[in-house]
Design an enzyme around this catalytic site. Structure first.
Site, PDB file in Angstrom:
ATOM      1  N   HIS A   1       0.873  -1.194   0.000  1.00 23.74           N
ATOM      2  CA  HIS A   1       0.000   0.000   0.000  1.00 23.74           C
ATOM      3  C   HIS A   1       0.897   1.227   0.000  1.00 23.74           C
ATOM      4  CE1 HIS A   1      -3.736   2.153   1.886  1.00 23.74           C
ATOM      5  NE2 HIS A   1      -3.067   2.952   1.064  1.00 23.74           N
TER       6      HIS A   1
ATOM      7  N   HIS B   1       1.369   4.919  -2.386  1.00 21.18           N
ATOM      8  CA  HIS B   1       1.041   5.805  -3.514  1.00 21.18           C
ATOM      9  C   HIS B   1       2.353   6.444  -3.947  1.00 21.18           C
ATOM     10  CE1 HIS B   1      -3.262   5.523  -2.468  1.00 21.18           C
ATOM     11  NE2 HIS B   1      -2.781   5.394  -1.246  1.00 21.18           N
TER      12      HIS B   1
ATOM     13  N   HIS C   1      -9.349   1.014  -1.638  1.00 20.16           N
ATOM     14  CA  HIS C   1      -9.360   1.614  -0.305  1.00 20.16           C
ATOM     15  C   HIS C   1     -10.784   1.493   0.247  1.00 20.16           C
ATOM     16  CE1 HIS C   1      -5.542   3.367  -1.368  1.00 20.16           C
ATOM     17  NE2 HIS C   1      -5.495   4.172  -0.339  1.00 20.16           N
TER      18      HIS C   1
ATOM     19  N   GLU D   1     -11.191   3.393   5.763  1.00 25.00           N
ATOM     20  CA  GLU D   1     -10.158   4.280   6.324  1.00 25.00           C
ATOM     21  C   GLU D   1     -10.912   5.353   7.118  1.00 25.00           C
ATOM     22  OE1 GLU D   1      -8.046   6.655   3.430  1.00 25.00           O
ATOM     23  OE2 GLU D   1      -6.416   7.142   4.821  1.00 25.00           O
TER      24      GLU D   1
ATOM     25  N   ASP E   1       1.829   3.954   2.875  1.00 29.69           N
ATOM     26  CA  ASP E   1       0.817   4.830   2.264  1.00 29.69           C
ATOM     27  C   ASP E   1       1.473   6.004   1.512  1.00 29.69           C
ATOM     28  OD1 ASP E   1      -1.798   5.426   1.601  1.00 29.69           O
ATOM     29  OD2 ASP E   1      -2.388   6.176   3.569  1.00 29.69           O
ATOM     30  N   ASP E   2       1.800   7.077   2.224  1.00 31.35           N
ATOM     31  CA  ASP E   2       2.410   8.280   1.622  1.00 31.35           C
ATOM     32  C   ASP E   2       3.565   8.729   2.517  1.00 31.35           C
ATOM     33  OD1 ASP E   2       0.247   8.892  -0.523  1.00 31.35           O
ATOM     34  OD2 ASP E   2      -0.878   8.638   1.340  1.00 31.35           O
TER      35      ASP E   2
HETATM   36  N1  ADE Z   1      -4.352   8.855  -1.777  1.00 37.21           N
HETATM   37  C1  ADE Z   1      -3.143   8.890  -1.230  1.00 37.21           C
HETATM   38  N2  ADE Z   1      -3.187   8.487   0.042  1.00 37.21           N
HETATM   39  C2  ADE Z   1      -4.465   8.169   0.317  1.00 37.21           C
HETATM   40  C3  ADE Z   1      -5.159   7.683   1.450  1.00 37.21           C
HETATM   41  N3  ADE Z   1      -4.540   7.453   2.620  1.00 37.21           N
HETATM   42  N4  ADE Z   1      -6.477   7.490   1.365  1.00 37.21           N
HETATM   43  C4  ADE Z   1      -7.108   7.748   0.225  1.00 37.21           C
HETATM   44  N5  ADE Z   1      -6.517   8.197  -0.868  1.00 37.21           N
HETATM   45  C5  ADE Z   1      -5.198   8.406  -0.831  1.00 37.21           C
HETATM   46 ZN    ZN Z   2      -3.683   4.808   0.506  1.00 37.64          ZN
END
Ligand code: ADE
Ligand code: ZN
Length: 341
Positions: free
Chosen positions: A19, A21, A203, A206, A284-285
């Site tokens: 996971h 991006h 997703h 969340e 994630d990011d």
């Molecule tokens: N795009 C990038 N990170 C995300 C996240 N945590 N939830 C939804 N979309 C995303």
């Molecule tokens: Zn994500």
């Protein structure tokens, strides 16, 4: 003892990142460098000022900055540089396989060609396979705040590239603002992707409710759920996740930074792991949330008192939950079995 003390052991575990991006790996330093290269003005005077702005109240407050940050990506080399930087960082953390999401609509809407996006990311992934020995797959993700028609158009634009990227592009995902954009909105584009033999992730759960997780499974036929932490609201769904071993790609530091949980001690990762849910840990990011994958494992080890055997189980789960062929899974699981705790 600090979380960092767990890092050497965690880095020694072969693991998959499922996971991630790629646009969320753009560190402020590289963002400034690309802005300069492309003659784009950023609304921050320095790297430090930009980093200081990374305080989020919820998913949307993050997405606003994340999409603005991606505006510096214009050329094939920009996508290559961003992706290569991530692959090198992942290699340091013991990542042996990645399944990377990318958001073409963020780029095509600005006039960047689909082919440019694919080419830059793929060049880095192929080079990383050769030079670092990390394998990768790509998951083309649709932005759920946009229409299904836009997603369909995006898939149509990408399909002519499929053969050229057959070694990498294996599936689709669904990301961006969750609440108010339920899985059902994308039922037809998922059915089409399924027909085409693409793997399906989404997703769900969340910020959205457990119902979104159920509908991602039942309506979209998602094989893996990104996040899924709100599944706990529904005991019957939890039992199903355990019985069917549906993988959840959990992102603890993301959940903390986006206020999905108030503190990491209150995160349900350990509880779900101990109940037998196929949970994995991911970043994630990472450029926005203050930690790459090993730091996510380490922060959880510290906050949730995970044993070494449980950290091993998380690494094992990441291999099992990946889309790798069985022979590759078997090879990595054997390597993990050889590690003494
Ligand atoms: N795009 C990038 N990170 C995300 C996240 N945590 N939830 C939804 N979309 C995303
Ligand atoms: Zn994500």
């Amino acid at each position: 003892m600090t979380a960092d003390h767990h890092l050497p052991f965690i880095r020694s575990l072969p693991k998959a990142e499922l996971h991630l991006h790629i646009e969320g790996t753009l560190e402020p330093e590289l963002m400034f460098e690309l802005a300069r290269r492309n003659g784009i003005a950023l609304p921050y005077c320095s790297v430090e000022a930009l980093r200081a702005a990374y305080r989020f109240d919820d998913l949307q407050s993050f997405l606003d900055l994340y999409y603005a940050g991606a505006s510096v990506l214009l050329t094939e080399s920009d996508f290559y540089d961003m992706t290569m930087a991530y692959m090198r960082r992942a290699h340091e953390d013991g990542v042996v396989h990645t399944e990377i999401m990318f958001d073409p609509q963020t780029h095509t809407a600005r006039g960047v060609g689909m082919a440019t996006v694919f080419a830059g990311i793929a060049r880095a992934l192929r080079e990383a396979r050769e030079e670092l020995g990390i394998t990768s797959y790509l998951l083309l993700s649709f932005l759920r705040h946009l229409s299904e028609e836009d997603a369909q158009h995006t898939l149509t634009q990408a399909l002519p590239l499929r053969e050229h990227y057959a070694d990498l592009w294996v599936g689709i995902g669904l990301d961006s603002a969750e609440r108010g954009n339920p899985p059902e909105k994308f039922a037809r584009v998922y059915a089409r992707a399924c027909e085409l033999g693409l793997r399906l992730v989404a997703h769900a759960g969340e910020e959205g409710p457990a119902d979104y997780v159920r509908n991602a499974l039942d309506v979209l036929k998602a094989e893996r759920i990104d996040h899924g932490v709100n599944s706990e609201q529904d005991p019957a769904l939890m039992q199903r996740l355990i019985d069917e071993q549906v993988p959840l790609t959990v992102c603890p530091l993301s959940n903390l930074k986006l206020c999905v949980v108030p503190t990491l001690n209150e995160h349900n990762l350990a509880r779900m792991l101990r109940q037998g849910v196929l949970v994995t840990v991911n970043s994630d990011d990472p450029a926005y949330f203050g930690g790459y994958i090993a730091q996510n494992y380490a922060a959880c080890a510290q906050a949730l008192e995970l044993e070494r055997e449980e950290l091993m189980q998380l690494a094992r789960n990441s291999i099992v939950a990946s889309f790798l062929p069985d022979a590759d899974k078997h090879r990595w699981l054997t390597r993990l079995d050889e590690i003494t705790v």
